[in-house]
Design a protein around this motif. Sequence first.
Motif, mmCIF file in Angstrom:
data_model
loop_
_atom_site.group_PDB
_atom_site.id
_atom_site.type_symbol
_atom_site.label_atom_id
_atom_site.label_comp_id
_atom_site.label_asym_id
_atom_site.label_seq_id
_atom_site.Cartn_x
_atom_site.Cartn_y
_atom_site.Cartn_z
ATOM 1 N N MET A 97 0.969 -1.143 0.129
ATOM 2 C CA MET A 97 -0.052 0.043 0.007
ATOM 3 C C MET A 97 0.848 1.353 0.143
ATOM 4 S SD MET A 97 -1.439 -0.047 4.068
ATOM 5 C CE MET A 97 -1.617 2.087 4.135
ATOM 6 N N LEU A 98 0.272 2.249 -0.402
ATOM 7 C CA LEU A 98 1.002 3.536 -0.195
ATOM 8 C C LEU A 98 0.252 4.508 0.623
ATOM 9 C CD1 LEU A 98 1.712 4.951 -3.979
ATOM 10 C CD2 LEU A 98 3.205 4.367 -2.407
ATOM 11 N N ALA A 99 0.993 5.106 1.623
ATOM 12 C CA ALA A 99 0.485 6.179 2.480
ATOM 13 C C ALA A 99 1.476 7.240 2.373
ATOM 14 C CB ALA A 99 0.482 5.754 3.728
ATOM 15 N N ARG A 100 1.637 7.985 1.255
ATOM 16 C CA ARG A 100 2.460 9.086 1.023
ATOM 17 C C ARG A 100 1.861 10.326 0.152
ATOM 18 N NH1 ARG A 100 4.738 11.516 -2.665
ATOM 19 N NH2 ARG A 100 7.315 11.920 -2.629
ATOM 20 N N ASN A 101 1.127 11.014 1.010
ATOM 21 C CA ASN A 101 0.640 12.439 0.464
ATOM 22 C C ASN A 101 0.251 12.284 -0.908
ATOM 23 O OD1 ASN A 101 3.144 12.835 2.378
ATOM 24 N ND2 ASN A 101 1.937 14.541 2.781
ATOM 25 N N THR A 102 -0.550 11.222 -1.241
ATOM 26 C CA THR A 102 -0.764 11.061 -2.790
ATOM 27 C C THR A 102 -2.235 11.630 -2.783
ATOM 28 O OG1 THR A 102 0.708 9.365 -3.003
ATOM 29 C CG2 THR A 102 -1.018 9.626 -4.368
ATOM 30 N N THR A 103 -2.490 12.431 -3.949
ATOM 31 C CA THR A 103 -3.738 13.239 -4.333
ATOM 32 C C THR A 103 -4.583 12.124 -4.949
ATOM 33 O OG1 THR A 103 -2.583 15.143 -4.482
ATOM 34 C CG2 THR A 103 -4.642 15.194 -5.240
ATOM 35 N N TRP A 104 -5.805 12.002 -4.561
ATOM 36 C CA TRP A 104 -6.785 11.181 -5.208
ATOM 37 C C TRP A 104 -7.140 11.827 -6.447
ATOM 38 C CZ3 TRP A 104 -11.402 9.137 -2.147
ATOM 39 C CH2 TRP A 104 -12.301 8.090 -2.899
ATOM 40 N N THR A 105 -6.975 11.382 -7.690
ATOM 41 C CA THR A 105 -7.413 11.953 -8.891
ATOM 42 C C THR A 105 -8.223 11.075 -9.738
ATOM 43 O OG1 THR A 105 -5.661 11.455 -10.054
ATOM 44 C CG2 THR A 105 -5.278 13.680 -8.695
ATOM 45 N N PHE A 106 -8.768 11.592 -10.811
ATOM 46 C CA PHE A 106 -9.741 10.496 -11.487
ATOM 47 C C PHE A 106 -8.576 9.632 -12.449
ATOM 48 C CE2 PHE A 106 -11.392 9.568 -15.639
ATOM 49 C CZ PHE A 106 -12.786 9.039 -15.505
ATOM 50 N N SER A 107 -7.778 10.161 -12.919
ATOM 51 C CA SER A 107 -6.647 9.268 -13.656
ATOM 52 C C SER A 107 -6.014 8.255 -12.934
ATOM 53 C CB SER A 107 -5.684 10.219 -14.607
ATOM 54 O OG SER A 107 -4.961 10.941 -13.864
ATOM 55 N N ARG A 108 -5.365 8.941 -11.665
ATOM 56 C CA ARG A 108 -4.916 7.851 -11.030
ATOM 57 C C ARG A 108 -5.664 6.472 -10.641
ATOM 58 N NH1 ARG A 108 -1.549 11.854 -7.121
ATOM 59 N NH2 ARG A 108 0.268 12.542 -8.728
ATOM 60 N N ASP A 109 -7.015 7.067 -10.512
ATOM 61 C CA ASP A 109 -7.970 5.974 -9.919
ATOM 62 C C ASP A 109 -8.234 5.138 -10.979
ATOM 63 O OD1 ASP A 109 -10.037 4.457 -8.837
ATOM 64 O OD2 ASP A 109 -10.686 6.285 -7.714
ATOM 65 N N THR A 110 -8.510 5.795 -12.325
ATOM 66 C CA THR A 110 -9.082 4.873 -13.253
ATOM 67 C C THR A 110 -7.900 4.465 -14.200
ATOM 68 O OG1 THR A 110 -9.342 6.842 -14.683
ATOM 69 C CG2 THR A 110 -11.398 6.024 -13.304
ATOM 70 N N ASP A 111 -7.221 5.322 -14.747
ATOM 71 C CA ASP A 111 -6.302 5.047 -15.839
ATOM 72 C C ASP A 111 -4.787 4.206 -15.191
ATOM 73 O OD1 ASP A 111 -5.196 4.811 -18.278
ATOM 74 O OD2 ASP A 111 -4.135 6.708 -18.247
ATOM 75 N N LEU A 112 -4.615 4.660 -13.936
ATOM 76 C CA LEU A 112 -3.346 4.169 -13.527
ATOM 77 C C LEU A 112 -3.961 2.870 -12.735
ATOM 78 C CD1 LEU A 112 -0.947 6.964 -12.031
ATOM 79 C CD2 LEU A 112 -1.096 5.841 -14.390
ATOM 80 N N LYS A 113 -4.938 2.703 -12.294
ATOM 81 C CA LYS A 113 -5.362 1.593 -11.760
ATOM 82 C C LYS A 113 -5.175 1.220 -10.386
ATOM 83 C CE LYS A 113 -7.036 -0.629 -15.993
ATOM 84 N NZ LYS A 113 -8.007 0.517 -16.463
ATOM 85 N N PHE A 114 -5.379 2.427 -9.666
ATOM 86 C CA PHE A 114 -5.373 2.338 -8.128
ATOM 87 C C PHE A 114 -6.560 2.486 -7.562
ATOM 88 C CE2 PHE A 114 -0.986 3.645 -9.613
ATOM 89 C CZ PHE A 114 -0.369 2.506 -9.375
ATOM 90 N N GLU A 115 -6.620 1.908 -6.242
ATOM 91 C CA GLU A 115 -7.824 2.141 -5.605
ATOM 92 C C GLU A 115 -7.458 3.130 -4.296
ATOM 93 O OE1 GLU A 115 -9.854 -1.379 -4.906
ATOM 94 O OE2 GLU A 115 -11.289 -0.432 -3.553
ATOM 95 N N PHE A 116 -8.095 4.557 -4.441
ATOM 96 C CA PHE A 116 -7.970 5.231 -3.042
ATOM 97 C C PHE A 116 -9.031 4.787 -2.235
ATOM 98 C CE2 PHE A 116 -5.662 7.470 -6.146
ATOM 99 C CZ PHE A 116 -4.585 8.033 -5.583
#
Lengths: 339, 404
Positions: A97-116
């Motif tokens: 998992m990542l816990a690193r000041n990471t902004t939840w954005t549309f493309s990170r969620d959908t395109d980069l395939k991560f789950e915030f």
Amino acid sequence: MKKTVFLGALTVAGLVGGAAAAATLDDVKARGTLNCGVTTGLVGFAAPDANGVWEGFDVAVCRAVAAAVLGDPTSVEFVPTTGKTRFTALASGEVDMLARNTTWTFSRDTDLKFEFVGVNYYDGQGFMVPKALGVTSAKELDGATVCIQTGTTTELNLADFFRKNNISYEPVPIETNAEGQQQYLAGACDAYTTDASGLAATRAAFENPGDHVILPEIVSKEPLGPLVRHGDNEWGDIVRWTLNALISAEELGVTSANVDEMASAPTNSPEINRLLGTEGNLGEMIGLDADWAKRAIAVGGNYGELFEKNIGENTPIGLARGLNAQWTDGGILYSPPFR
Amino acid sequence: MTTMTDPPQASFRLSQLIYDTRYRSYTFQFIALMLLVALMAYLGANLVTNLAEQGQNIAFGFLAEPSGYDINQRPIEYDSQSSHLRASVVGVLNTLIVAFLGCLTATIFGVIAGVLRLSPNWLVRKLMAGYVEAFRNVPVLIWILIIFTIMTAVLPSPSAFRGDNSESSMLFGSFAFTNRGIYAPLPIWEPGSQVVVLTFLASIAGAIYYRRYATKLLYDTGKLLPMGWPSLVILFVPTILIFFVMGRPISLDYPALETFNFQGGMQIRGSLIALWFALAIYTGAFIAENVRAGILAVNRGQTEAAASLGLRPGRIMNLVILPQALRVIIPPVISQYLNLTKNSSLAIAVGYMDVTGTLGGITLNQTGRAIECVLLLMLFYLTISLAISAVMNLYNNSIALKER
Ligand SMILES: N[C@@H](CCC(=O)N[C@@H](CS)C(=O)NCC(=O)O)C(=O)O
């Protein structure tokens, strides 16, 4: 860094195929440690102390998850990642998992395939300048040299902000916060921009924090939160509800001081009972035991305690709760119910 | 009595593939090739399935999307609305710029240091040995960081130039050395400037022609014409005349201090300087060794023969030794050029936006298209390396010993 990216790409490419596949929970249990991606060092959020022990607000999330899953908050392997390497590290399975000041954005969620899995700090991007420059608004920064961390949303917001206001700037891309701090202090850039919380944390580490001002403009929304890979919903649930347990604990008045007592026998609040496992079988539903949330809360206390201890107003970083207060206190922190 | 033996039967048995030395090596090469192909196919299939499992594919459409980020050093028009492709091109150009400058400077450093390492002067020789050893044996990344850190720490920031009795002042009122880079005047080409430039080019041709003519005259008739000052006159006088006749069409844009930075003029960024200088000085140390090896490879007899003809040491070096040594020097120098170009991918350490920084850095990160970006990067470095080799090999062939 080139190596990491390349290795990452290869890993994604599947040379070690399968390692990143589902059942992260089983992997973590079999390994006995949780691999948690954090920053390379941002005081208050994630930084090693004098003894090399990682501590901070983001670190606390990792420890809470480790406590819930493995029963031991110290069974965490912290993997420092830069803005650039973090996603490859997560996608390739190097971290769980990542816990690193990471902004939840549309493309990170959908395109980069991560789950915030939620938000542990509602933030926005700000600017810091030396007081001596006499700048009072970010709109006066026409022609300034600005230090930014590459691979961040910061970089994109910055371009948008200057374009929208029709002013020019000179970007100086850097890889880590430490580098940015050094460049900024050497005067190689006029302004440093990143999440306002990060600015506060960075400024707190300066010799003379008073010589620098954080400009009033907040130019973006930066909901920062922990994230996991797409595709392993069970694991995502565990991280999500661990974070929610910390938030709910504050709302329900469960603290590190009273959690043991409250968990020893059912209280007269059904929700506390469900949270701490003295009633119902919520733990079982996410594949853990009944005490999971109790252990997570016992590590460093509830959300409010963690906030106060790491980044709150009595720390050098001095952040006010603001948006990050409970919804009952005028903030927007709102955990779904435990039921 | 004659014995007749039948010629060996032309029948071919499978076992011959292994036991017959005529075929054996082919057999093994074929097996090795098949294994290699199988390995590649396995890796490729693995890649495709794993990507499919993660719901991803390989597509290059993202290159046409707006990049969303800004780049400081832009050899071509570029802003955050330009495409990722354009950002990559900016990166490619930046790589080429630093590689070109680096190779040029490294060659100069290398030749000087290589020749001086063989100097009869003890001090010079040892100094050059020190240079070579110090730079060759410390990783180039460290040198990049050292030079960059020294620049940011030692040079003043632009604000130090402010005010009447400021801490720092500009050199000749036109050059500013700051921790953000060097600011210098930039020539402005107004209409009519082409004429001046053309005149200058013609003057260069004229000067070359004059020198050829003088040499020919010397060989043919023994008459010695002066070389030095007439060349200078031919080179500059017409250009200067035309410059004034055309009404001074070329002017200089001087950098001036604005609110935060110097504006106007030409800026050579600190990141470029640090990278360029570090690469040049590091690779120069290797080239110095190649040069030294090349010179040592030329038989001492050549030097002695040239000396006995009465040539001075400088001329011996230029006319006799170096031309022969070049044949030994060029091939290894090609690989040094390639190394330099590839080492330039360390640029992000100082925030220089080369192709690894744009395509392989920000674009990769913002789009998550790691495989595509890395593939493109590999393709780029491969192409540029092959191109450098090709050009240098052409040069090598042109100076190679002509066997008649
Ligand atoms: N929230 C932004 C920026 C995150 C970021 O890079 N934050 C900085 C400062 S707030 C950081 O954590 N730096 C620590 C490091 O250099 O590792 C994003 O997700 O892209």
